[in-house]
Each structure stands twice: as structure tokens, then as C-alpha cells.
Design a protein around this motif. Sequence first.
Motif: not given
Lengths: 283, 366
Positions: A173-174, A176-183, A187, A191-192, B54, B75, B83, B87, B89, B101, B104, B152
Motif C-alpha cells: 500500500e505504501i 502504491e500511495a507513493a505512486e499515487m503521490d506522483a513520486a 524519489r 524517500r519511501v 493501480l 500520477r 487506503f 499507508a 510514510y 505529493a 513531487n 492535492r
Amino acid sequence: MTAVQAPAERSSRLSRAGGYAGLLLVVLVVALPLYWILISSLKERPDIYTVPVGWFPDPLTVDNYSAVGSGVAFTDYLRNSIIITASLTVIQVVLGVLSAYALAFLRFPGRSLVLLFVIGSLMVPNQITVISNYALVAQLGWRNTFTGIIVPLAGVAFGTFLMRNHFLSLPREIIEAAEMDAAGPLRMLWRVVLPMSWPTLIAFTLITIVNEWNQYLWPLLMADDASVAPLPVGLAQLQDTQGLTNWGPVLAGTVLTMLPILLIFLALQRHMIKGLTAGAVKG
Amino acid sequence: MAAVTFEGATRTFPQSDRPAVDALDLGIGDGEFMVVVGPSGCGKSTSLRMLAGLEPVSSGRVLIDGVDVTGHRPRDRDVAMVFQGYALYPSMTAGENMAFALRNLGVGADEIRTRVAEAARILQLEELLDRKPAKLSGGQRQRVAMGRAIVRDPKVFCMDEPLSNLDAKLRVSTRAEIAALQKRLGTTTVYVTHDQTEAMTMGDRVVVLRDGRLQQIGTPAELYERPVNTFVAGFIGSPSINLLDRVPVRDGRAVVAGSLRIALPAAGAGLASVTVGVRPEGVDVAGSDPGAGDRLTARVLRVERTGAELFALVEPLGLTDGVGHRGDHLVVRLDKRLGVHEGMELTLRVHLDEALVFDPEGIAVR
């Protein structure tokens, strides 16, 4: 009031005693040779050979340590060891982490084939590739150079495998969260992913350092003199010149070779703690 | 803000012959709060993940604001997700989690600070911005996860069972907060849950899925009062609806018992037997009058009191031959002042206008 012990309590005490006995045995097996090296390096030459053995150096002397430097070019070997180990560790950790990241998180055709290839290469003993590597490196004119020693040792199958498996164990999930957050990939890694991976990465680094510090066969074949040979090769040379009659300087050299690794280990091991993902997922 | 459309969206997992989501057609209006509900394994999370990017879409399309985003990376969709496990960080503070976000996406530092502060104010997180997730309680983590989505200002919020890790009391209050927040922000929201209470209380509209197939879309009231089939009827409502199977039809009436005859809608002409559904609150204790074909006698097996309400688990008596009920008993909600007790025999009055009729395949007859 009398204290009555439950049977379970008694048996747990018994098994704990057994556990300590086992620990003690293992410590003895590991520690005794190390202790022997240490005290012998501090003994005078005749005392090393006396029977019955003396468990304490008497008289205590550091002559063997000064003899190391005069016997071989110890500081040259030390410098070479540091250069080789540092380069190999940096290369292997960087390559290991990057390739593991790709194998764990990126989707590309042939991914499982690449992984299979990496694991397969783990199963080939180094000794088998020595001859062909030697031929290749000699042809390239890399004999007796750092390049010749370092490049063939820079493969990282084990590290890739270790880090990949660790990355896969991170909460999906984390990522995926970073993917959603455009990382982006770098990065995301920096960062993750890596902040959740320090213990494994440090373990990997430590294993690499110890492994490369102790490299013997390949440097022995590659290096002709003290200009590029690392400490283990130097120790062997010391043993050739002194060892058959004079073990003191050889053991002193051994202690000096072990010391940096021991210090690095002590410095790093407390970072190898678990629990870096605490609070990341679930409540 | 944007409308979301699923057009025949299908997802078949590798090594599976049955699609997890099967040709989903669904339109979600701009600013709408759509709840997707169903039992576990019904494909609700997979649908949401297809929207978020996803999960790849095997066939069909997903559109956001009229733009086909089927092949786009997460993105590039301008969708934020909350989630189930939050999730967060772990190495970043709550504030950094929310800012990640934006950073980024190249938003300026001042702008980031303003937006995080604003989100923190809305979610009452101001005091907690410097804490790492490990030092936050479950409810606080949940709010940080919400904050990460709202800073966001995305086109769509995706929420995947965001309340399921909270304890019961917090869940009820957070439920109301999320619904209120969504109204205030007006952002199109797709909210996945297995909890029909959340579906009924939060959604503008609710979608019920089963085995990857859409069963019904409608307002909570529509799903409750006019379910399209016995599955939706049984899934929505707690305690669930009482279903009586194999009820014979005579002279246009379903004869549950000699004293209980339910008129079939015109569409039911020609059916030999039907399934009848009666909600627990669609029943009263009757007076002594003979009634108008709306009486059912029953023996009380057990009484459950929730404090505010009383539910009697009853065994119906005198059912027409062949009629069976699902489960061991029927559940009826009765006035708690009536002094109902175990073993008691009751004459119940069924509100005929509230009774539901389904054909033998379980499809509603209207």
C-alpha cells in the motif's frame, strides 16, 4: 508462605539453563581461536611454543607488532585493502539496491528471467570462473591493477536477491500511495523505500565489507606486489617469510587486519534494528 | 472536480478464468459521493483500483472528466486515494506526508505550506504536523491519510474502506465527518466498503456488486425499498430482510399462510410461486380484529434488545405447505414496551404495501 513452583516453571528454567550452556559452547568455539591469536601476538617468541600452553602472555610484549611493519609493507597493503573494499562496497551496494528496486517494483518483459539468471549465478562457485576471468583480465592488460582486481568482483547477485526480497516484504500500500503521490522512481527509492530498509541495507553493506576485506584468491592471482595487493595477500607473504619459525608477527598482522572490520561492525550493528515501518499501515 | 465513467470495465487476474470485475458500467456525477458496496471478493476494491490506475483494465474503459484514462499512470490521473491501512510514510512527519505529493508535483514551498496548513485546520491536525505516524493514534493516522488526499485538491477521491481499522465509536463519528467534508469540498468521491451501514448513511448513491457484477445503482432509500433482487434485498438492511421461498400464487395473490395473502404486481401474472420479502420493521403486533389477509401467527424463540430497539426471533406458524424461510427464524422489530417474551405466541400484522415480491430466480416483481 512457601513458594511452590509449577512444573512448567521448573522445566522452563531447565531449558533456559540448557540454552545458556549452548550459547557458552558456541562462544567458546568462536572466541577461543580469536583469544589464542590475540595472546600469541603479545607473547615473546619462545613463549608461543611452550607446552603446557600459557593462557596469559608473560611477559607482555608489543615487539611482534613492530615486526609486522618491518617484515612486509603493511601500510601499503592496508591502503590497498581500503581502496578495494571501499570501491567494491560502494559499487555493490549501489548496483544491488538499484537492480533489486527494478526487480521488485518495475514491470518489464523478462523480469522473472532476469531474476532467475541472478539466482542462477549465485549457484556457480567463484573458483569455476577464476580461470576464464583470469584469461580475460590478462588479455585486457589489467593484471596487477586495481581495475583488474575490482571489476571482476563487482557482481552483486546476493545483494540483489537479498534487497529484492526485502523490498517485496514492504507494505504494498505504501508503494502504491507513493505512486499515487506522483513520486518518480528515484524519489520513491530514496524517500519511501530506503527509509524503511535501513536495517537490511546495513546488514547487506556489512556483509559486503567483510566479504571484500577478506578477498584472497582473486587478488592473489591478480597482484604481483604490494602496489595493489590487499592485506590477506600481505599476511600470506608475511607467513611465507616468517611463519614457519616465527608466528608472532603473523598473528600480530592478523589482529591488525581484523581490527578495522571489528570497529566497523560495532559501529554499524546498532543500526540493524527492526521496526522502521512502525505506524505505516494499520492502527 | 469531475465525472467518472466506467464503460464495460473488466479486470481478469492472471491465473483466473473468471473476471474479478465483469463489464462494469457505471456513471458517477460531478461532486457525487458514490459508495461501492458488496461482500468480500465482489470486486469493489478492484473497481476502485482500476479508477486509481493501480490495477490494469483488461477490457473496457475508464473515463475521468470525459478523458479516457485507461492507459494512464496513477500520477497522471489527478486522483487521490485513502487506503484501508492508511499507508503513511513512516519516515516522514504528518506534515511531510501531506506535502509529499505536492512536492513531487513541483508545487512551490509557500503554496505547499498554505495548503498543508489549510488541510490540517480542516482535519484538526495542526498540533500533530511534526509527529511521525508511529506517534499517532489510529484515528489521527486516518485523518493524516485524509489530509494527504485533500491537500492535492484532486479531481476524484478514492477511498478503500478507510474506516475499517477504527474502533466502532470512532468509526461512527468519522463516518459523519468524512461525509460532511466531502459535501464541503464537493469533490467527486468513490468510497468502497463492505459495511452496508456506511453505504446507507454516507452515499448520495450506492452501487451493489456481487461476484464482479453490478447488481443495482440507486439512492440508499431506493436500494432499501426497491431492491432489484433478493441479493440486494438481503445485503442492504440490518437485521436483514426475511425471505420466504416457494410461496404459491393463487388468484393473483401469494399465499404465505391462510391468513396472509399478498397481492402480486401486474408483472407477476403467470408466476406459479414467488419469494416474499418482509423487512423486520414491516410487521406489527396485531389487534384482535380478523385483519384483511395480512395476519401471520408466530412463536417467539428469542428476544434481542439493543436498548433502543427490540427484535424478536420468531418461528412462523401455519405457513402454506411447501413455504420455507431462509435461516432458522424470522426477525421482527417490535415495540419494546409490549412485554414480548420467549415462548409467547403472537399474531403479527404484515404491512402488505411494504412487502417485496421476487420471482423464483430472485428478480424483483414490480
